[in-house]
Scaffold this active site. Sequence first.
Site, PDB file in Angstrom:
ATOM      1  N   CYS A   1       0.729  -1.314   0.084  1.00  0.00           N
ATOM      2  CA  CYS A   1      -0.271   0.269   0.075  1.00  0.00           C
ATOM      3  C   CYS A   1       0.958   1.179   0.031  1.00  0.00           C
ATOM      4  CB  CYS A   1      -0.706  -0.216   1.202  1.00  0.00           C
ATOM      5  SG  CYS A   1      -2.192   0.684   0.910  1.00  0.00           S
TER       6      CYS A   1
ATOM      7  N   CYS B   1      -0.692   4.166   1.804  1.00  0.00           N
ATOM      8  CA  CYS B   1      -0.670   5.209   2.953  1.00  0.00           C
ATOM      9  C   CYS B   1       0.555   5.824   3.677  1.00  0.00           C
ATOM     10  CB  CYS B   1      -2.502   5.515   3.382  1.00  0.00           C
ATOM     11  SG  CYS B   1      -1.648   3.058   4.438  1.00  0.00           S
TER      12      CYS B   1
ATOM     13  N   CYS C   1      -3.846   6.389  -0.258  1.00  0.00           N
ATOM     14  CA  CYS C   1      -3.145   5.312  -0.477  1.00  0.00           C
ATOM     15  C   CYS C   1      -2.856   5.385  -2.083  1.00  0.00           C
ATOM     16  CB  CYS C   1      -4.361   4.325  -0.535  1.00  0.00           C
ATOM     17  SG  CYS C   1      -4.498   3.802   0.956  1.00  0.00           S
TER      18      CYS C   1
ATOM     19  N   LYS D   1     -12.892  -4.869   2.165  1.00  0.00           N
ATOM     20  CA  LYS D   1     -11.980  -3.849   2.920  1.00  0.00           C
ATOM     21  C   LYS D   1     -12.825  -2.875   3.606  1.00  0.00           C
ATOM     22  CE  LYS D   1      -7.615  -1.571   4.285  1.00  0.00           C
ATOM     23  NZ  LYS D   1      -6.652  -0.993   4.199  1.00  0.00           N
TER      24      LYS D   1
ATOM     25  N   ARG E   1      -3.746   3.543  12.959  1.00  0.00           N
ATOM     26  CA  ARG E   1      -3.050   4.701  12.118  1.00  0.00           C
ATOM     27  C   ARG E   1      -1.992   5.559  13.001  1.00  0.00           C
ATOM     28  NH1 ARG E   1      -9.197   6.200   8.942  1.00  0.00           N
ATOM     29  NH2 ARG E   1      -8.888   4.299   7.843  1.00  0.00           N
TER      30      ARG E   1
ATOM     31  N   LYS F   1     -12.221  -7.635   5.913  1.00  0.00           N
ATOM     32  CA  LYS F   1     -10.874  -7.254   7.375  1.00  0.00           C
ATOM     33  C   LYS F   1     -12.146  -6.257   6.975  1.00  0.00           C
ATOM     34  CE  LYS F   1      -6.858  -3.809   8.212  1.00  0.00           C
ATOM     35  NZ  LYS F   1      -5.672  -2.878   7.339  1.00  0.00           N
TER      36      LYS F   1
ATOM     37  N   SER G   1      -6.483  -3.901  14.496  1.00  0.00           N
ATOM     38  CA  SER G   1      -6.392  -3.194  15.847  1.00  0.00           C
ATOM     39  C   SER G   1      -7.029  -2.919  16.550  1.00  0.00           C
ATOM     40  CB  SER G   1      -5.415  -1.927  14.772  1.00  0.00           C
ATOM     41  OG  SER G   1      -6.314  -0.937  14.307  1.00  0.00           O
TER      42      SER G   1
END
Length: 331
Positions: A121, A123, A131, A200, A210, A254, A280
Site C-alpha cells: 500500500c 498510505c 492510498c 475491506k 493509524r 477486514k 487493531s
Amino acid sequence: MSTEALLQRPRRLRRTAALRALTREISLSPAHLIYPLFVHEGEDDQIISTMPGVLRYSLAGLQKRVGEARALGVMSIVLFGVPDHKDAQGTGAYAEEGIVQRAIRAIRAAYADITIIADTCLCEYTDHGHCGPMTKVGGELSVDNDAALALLAQTAVSQARAGADVVAPSAMMDGQVGAIRSALDAANFGQVPIMSYAVKYASGYYGPFREAAGSTPSFGDRASYQMDPAGGYREALREARLDAEQGADYLMVKPGLPYLDVIRVIRDAFDLPLIAYNVSGEYAMVKAAVQAGMLDERRTVLETMIAFRRAGADAIMTYHALDVAGWLQGS
C-alpha cells in the site's frame, strides 16, 4: 417431561475435557496465525500507546521478534513499514532501500523458513496519508485510481525482489490485483502469490493502527475507496469476485469480528483460501477490558480466534498471535 423419555442428552458429550475434544469441529493452531509487525527506521523499538504489547521495531528488534514468533510456531508474518520520509507519491513504498524492503532482506537472511507477507500500500508513505497520488475530481481532491495502480505494481515487484513470499495489496483501488499480477509476471515473479484485501471496510476499528503506522489521512477519509459497512453482501461478493478474476490467490475480510457474517458469505461463495484480519481496534478493546478487570484475556482471545475459524477463515491475521501460540503450547 419424564426424564425416562430423554433419549437425546447432548451433555453426555460435554461431560469431560477429553470427550469435548474428541468431536470438536474447529481446530486452532499456531499455523493458522499471521503476525503483523511494524518496522521503522530508528535504532530503538518504540511503544505504541494504543496497542499494549505492540511495538514499532527497529531492524534488529524485528529480527529478534520474528525469532520469538518462530520459536512458538508462528511461521507467517506481515510487514508494515513506517518510513522517516514521506512525499506525495509515496516513493518510500517502492524504493529498493525502503524500510520494508530492507526488513524483508534482514528476515530472509536470518530465517529462511518464515513466510514473509508484505503489505502493499502507499498510505504509510504518502505525506497526505491516502492510498495513492491525489487528483481533483469535481473540484475535490481524490485518489487517482489508475496512477495508484502503477505505483502499487511497482511496490509489489520491489517487495518480491527483496524476498517477500506474498504481496498483500490493501489500497482498495479498482484493478489493483490485476495490475500487480501483470507486473509480477512480467518481472519473472510469477511464483509470488497475491493476498488480496478483497473485502475491506471503511471502519472505525482502524484507529490504533493509524497511530502505529503513522497513516492517518491529513484530510478527508477513505470512504470513497474502502467499502461501506452498510453495503451488504452483494458489494462484498462483487469485490471478492473481481479480485479472484484478476488473479488473487488469497482473499481477506477486514475487519474481522464485526464482519463474521461476511466471512461466512465469502467462504461459501469462493474456494480460495480466506484470511480474517483481527484488526487493531479489536485488539485494543480486548486489552483495555482486560486491564480494567472486565475480561479473562486468554479465554476471550481464544474464543475470538475460534469464531474466525468457525465462520470460515483459513488463517487469522492478529496482533494476539504470540499470546495465542503460547497458550496453545501450554506456556
